[in-house]
Write a protein that holds these residues in place. Sequence first.
Motif, PDB file in Angstrom:
ATOM      1  N   ALA A 185       9.650   6.084   6.437  1.00  0.00           N
ATOM      2  CA  ALA A 185       8.306   5.502   6.462  1.00  0.00           C
ATOM      3  C   ALA A 185       8.141   4.461   5.360  1.00  0.00           C
ATOM      4  CB  ALA A 185       7.262   6.607   6.324  1.00  0.00           C
ATOM      5  N   ALA A 186       8.642   4.768   4.160  1.00  0.00           N
ATOM      6  CA  ALA A 186       8.536   3.822   3.051  1.00  0.00           C
ATOM      7  C   ALA A 186       9.381   2.576   3.306  1.00  0.00           C
ATOM      8  CB  ALA A 186       8.977   4.504   1.759  1.00  0.00           C
ATOM      9  N   LEU A 187      10.533   2.759   3.932  1.00  0.00           N
ATOM     10  CA  LEU A 187      11.436   1.639   4.190  1.00  0.00           C
ATOM     11  C   LEU A 187      10.868   0.676   5.223  1.00  0.00           C
ATOM     12  CD1 LEU A 187      14.310   0.324   3.936  1.00  0.00           C
ATOM     13  CD2 LEU A 187      14.987   1.831   5.814  1.00  0.00           C
ATOM     14  N   THR A 188      10.276   1.228   6.287  1.00  0.00           N
ATOM     15  CA  THR A 188       9.836   0.382   7.409  1.00  0.00           C
ATOM     16  C   THR A 188       8.368  -0.012   7.340  1.00  0.00           C
ATOM     17  OG1 THR A 188       9.295   2.336   8.756  1.00  0.00           O
ATOM     18  CG2 THR A 188      11.550   1.469   8.905  1.00  0.00           C
ATOM     19  N   GLY A 189       7.559   0.733   6.568  1.00  0.00           N
ATOM     20  CA  GLY A 189       6.129   0.492   6.573  1.00  0.00           C
ATOM     21  C   GLY A 189       5.482   0.906   7.877  1.00  0.00           C
ATOM     22  N   ALA A 190       6.154   1.746   8.649  1.00  0.00           N
ATOM     23  CA  ALA A 190       5.672   2.182   9.954  1.00  0.00           C
ATOM     24  C   ALA A 190       5.426   3.681   9.947  1.00  0.00           C
ATOM     25  CB  ALA A 190       6.692   1.826  11.041  1.00  0.00           C
ATOM     26  N   GLY A 204       0.823  -1.207   0.000  1.00  0.00           N
ATOM     27  CA  GLY A 204       0.000   0.000   0.000  1.00  0.00           C
ATOM     28  C   GLY A 204       0.850   1.245   0.000  1.00  0.00           C
ATOM     29  N   PRO A 205       0.211   2.391  -0.168  1.00  0.00           N
ATOM     30  CA  PRO A 205       0.956   3.648  -0.128  1.00  0.00           C
ATOM     31  C   PRO A 205       1.467   3.916   1.277  1.00  0.00           C
ATOM     32  CG  PRO A 205      -1.407   4.061  -0.162  1.00  0.00           C
ATOM     33  CD  PRO A 205      -1.234   2.592  -0.372  1.00  0.00           C
ATOM     34  N   PHE A 206       2.684   4.451   1.381  1.00  0.00           N
ATOM     35  CA  PHE A 206       3.195   4.735   2.715  1.00  0.00           C
ATOM     36  C   PHE A 206       2.532   6.005   3.240  1.00  0.00           C
ATOM     37  CE2 PHE A 206       6.228   6.528  -0.326  1.00  0.00           C
ATOM     38  CZ  PHE A 206       6.330   7.841   0.104  1.00  0.00           C
ATOM     39  N   PRO A 207       2.341   6.128   4.569  1.00  0.00           N
ATOM     40  CA  PRO A 207       1.586   7.226   5.145  1.00  0.00           C
ATOM     41  C   PRO A 207       2.293   8.559   4.995  1.00  0.00           C
ATOM     42  CG  PRO A 207       2.642   5.941   6.867  1.00  0.00           C
ATOM     43  CD  PRO A 207       2.865   5.206   5.568  1.00  0.00           C
ATOM     44  N   ILE A 208       1.531   9.582   4.697  1.00  0.00           N
ATOM     45  CA  ILE A 208       2.057  10.937   4.573  1.00  0.00           C
ATOM     46  C   ILE A 208       1.152  11.861   5.366  1.00  0.00           C
ATOM     47  CG2 ILE A 208       2.616  12.826   2.987  1.00  0.00           C
ATOM     48  CD1 ILE A 208       3.016  10.805   0.810  1.00  0.00           C
ATOM     49  N   GLN A 209       1.729  12.829   6.049  1.00  0.00           N
ATOM     50  CA  GLN A 209       0.932  13.796   6.774  1.00  0.00           C
ATOM     51  C   GLN A 209       1.424  15.199   6.480  1.00  0.00           C
ATOM     52  OE1 GLN A 209       1.763  13.267  11.055  1.00  0.00           O
ATOM     53  NE2 GLN A 209       2.609  15.293  10.906  1.00  0.00           N
ATOM     54  N   SER A 210       0.567  16.155   6.724  1.00  0.00           N
ATOM     55  CA  SER A 210       0.969  17.539   6.548  1.00  0.00           C
ATOM     56  C   SER A 210       1.869  17.954   7.687  1.00  0.00           C
ATOM     57  CB  SER A 210      -0.270  18.443   6.524  1.00  0.00           C
ATOM     58  OG  SER A 210      -0.986  18.292   7.733  1.00  0.00           O
ATOM     59  N   ARG A 211       2.544  19.093   7.540  1.00  0.00           N
ATOM     60  CA  ARG A 211       3.461  19.562   8.551  1.00  0.00           C
ATOM     61  C   ARG A 211       2.747  19.834   9.867  1.00  0.00           C
ATOM     62  NH1 ARG A 211       8.578  20.873   6.861  1.00  0.00           N
ATOM     63  NH2 ARG A 211       8.986  19.616   5.033  1.00  0.00           N
ATOM     64  N   SER A 212       3.459  19.584  10.957  1.00  0.00           N
ATOM     65  CA  SER A 212       2.897  19.864  12.269  1.00  0.00           C
ATOM     66  C   SER A 212       2.727  21.366  12.454  1.00  0.00           C
ATOM     67  CB  SER A 212       3.837  19.321  13.351  1.00  0.00           C
ATOM     68  OG  SER A 212       3.460  19.786  14.622  1.00  0.00           O
ATOM     69  N   ASN A 213       1.724  21.748  13.231  1.00  0.00           N
ATOM     70  CA  ASN A 213       1.488  23.152  13.511  1.00  0.00           C
ATOM     71  C   ASN A 213       2.358  23.670  14.647  1.00  0.00           C
ATOM     72  OD1 ASN A 213      -0.520  23.412  11.539  1.00  0.00           O
ATOM     73  ND2 ASN A 213      -2.072  22.569  12.928  1.00  0.00           N
ATOM     74  N   ILE A 214       3.167  22.791  15.235  1.00  0.00           N
ATOM     75  CA  ILE A 214       4.033  23.211  16.330  1.00  0.00           C
ATOM     76  C   ILE A 214       5.171  24.052  15.754  1.00  0.00           C
ATOM     77  CG2 ILE A 214       5.529  22.438  18.189  1.00  0.00           C
ATOM     78  CD1 ILE A 214       3.945  19.836  18.210  1.00  0.00           C
ATOM     79  N   PRO A 215       5.263  25.331  16.115  1.00  0.00           N
ATOM     80  CA  PRO A 215       6.312  26.182  15.543  1.00  0.00           C
ATOM     81  C   PRO A 215       7.669  25.857  16.126  1.00  0.00           C
ATOM     82  CG  PRO A 215       5.114  27.387  17.217  1.00  0.00           C
ATOM     83  CD  PRO A 215       4.420  26.054  17.079  1.00  0.00           C
ATOM     84  N   PRO A 216       8.717  25.790  15.313  1.00  0.00           N
ATOM     85  CA  PRO A 216      10.061  25.549  15.839  1.00  0.00           C
ATOM     86  C   PRO A 216      10.562  26.778  16.595  1.00  0.00           C
ATOM     87  CG  PRO A 216      10.168  26.058  13.511  1.00  0.00           C
ATOM     88  CD  PRO A 216       8.703  25.967  13.851  1.00  0.00           C
TER      89      PRO A 216
END
Length: 386
Positions: A38-43, A5-17
Amino acid sequence: MNSDGPFPIQSRSNIPPRHGFTESLSENMLRDSVLIAAALTGAQVALVLQDEIGTWYRDGSGLTSEQLAGLEPADSQGLNPESKVRLLEKYGLLVVEALPLVDDRHLVIGTLCALSPEPLALSEVQREGLRLLAEHIQIIVAMDHQKSESRTTPRAPSAASFVPGLVHELGSFIFGISASLDAFEARFADVEGMSKYGANIRRSLDRMSAFIVELREYGYPQRLSWTVLALEPLLQEAIEHNLPLAVKNGLDLQLHIEGPLPAINADKQGLQSAFTRMINLVLQHEEPGGHVVLHVASSHPGNRTVVSGHLEFSSAKMENIDTARLFEPFYFRVSGMGRLTLPGARRVFESHGGTLTAGPGAEGRMRISFMLPSELSYSLRAASQP
């Protein structure tokens, strides 16, 4: 490995650096590293960067902002057991792998984590790939920090133009070669002789990386961070850091302190690095079965209180060395004794108002001697520029 399956992707966190990157390219490369992990481990994967104050950067793949915010700064062993229990109870996440990220002073600067809501076992190939990604992330952060310092540290005109440019170009070259070698080893792992030749190239890259660090510290000194500190714990850490090498070379390494030592006003990281590398140099030149002792004591010449000490080692490799020129960087490099260890260390000691010298010791051995004034014996001054 979940590669169907496609590896998981998320948008950037809203926590400011707390502080950003010098160049957007650095953050993009970190983002790419997270997605590759993420793609390598599937996690689900999280990257957390920290400094002496706390966490300043978070990014992840397959995690919500709340889950990402739940990750806490790690220590040298990775996430502590309490953090793992909290992640499981609050977010239902198991820690599959947690790799601490360290800088060139072996201080923890972050963690690369693989997480999963269900038990997941990584193969040796996946674990090795994750480790290599962690090393690349350390390089990216170190190079960005170096660029940041280059824009804020005043330098003489020659150093401002030449040394930073040389360090940057060599660093970029090594990074590219290292990344290509990783891919080559993964693609041709089954080819006969690949591991042998790959290991040889890797050792050469490691030596060049170490040289770049020394070149930057010698010709391109960073800002000093002064504090009043006790010298004994700093010396003990330098000794402990080199104990594995001493054991490997069959040497007895000891620290001998005569009486109490006065506090000194010092740049802790710079001074500890200088001691660590000097001891390392001596261990490399001592004969097997020998004894290496760092002697340290305080004295009161005139109206001053100073800390003085010395290291001795075999002079077998010093027969054709001109000790009067030993602290010249280019002479030190061609003498066969290493790279810029002693020239760089002398710059550190002089920036502290002290001295570092070399000459004949007892029983025909070589001696490296140093002196550091106590905290009230001198006025602070910045390291001289080349």
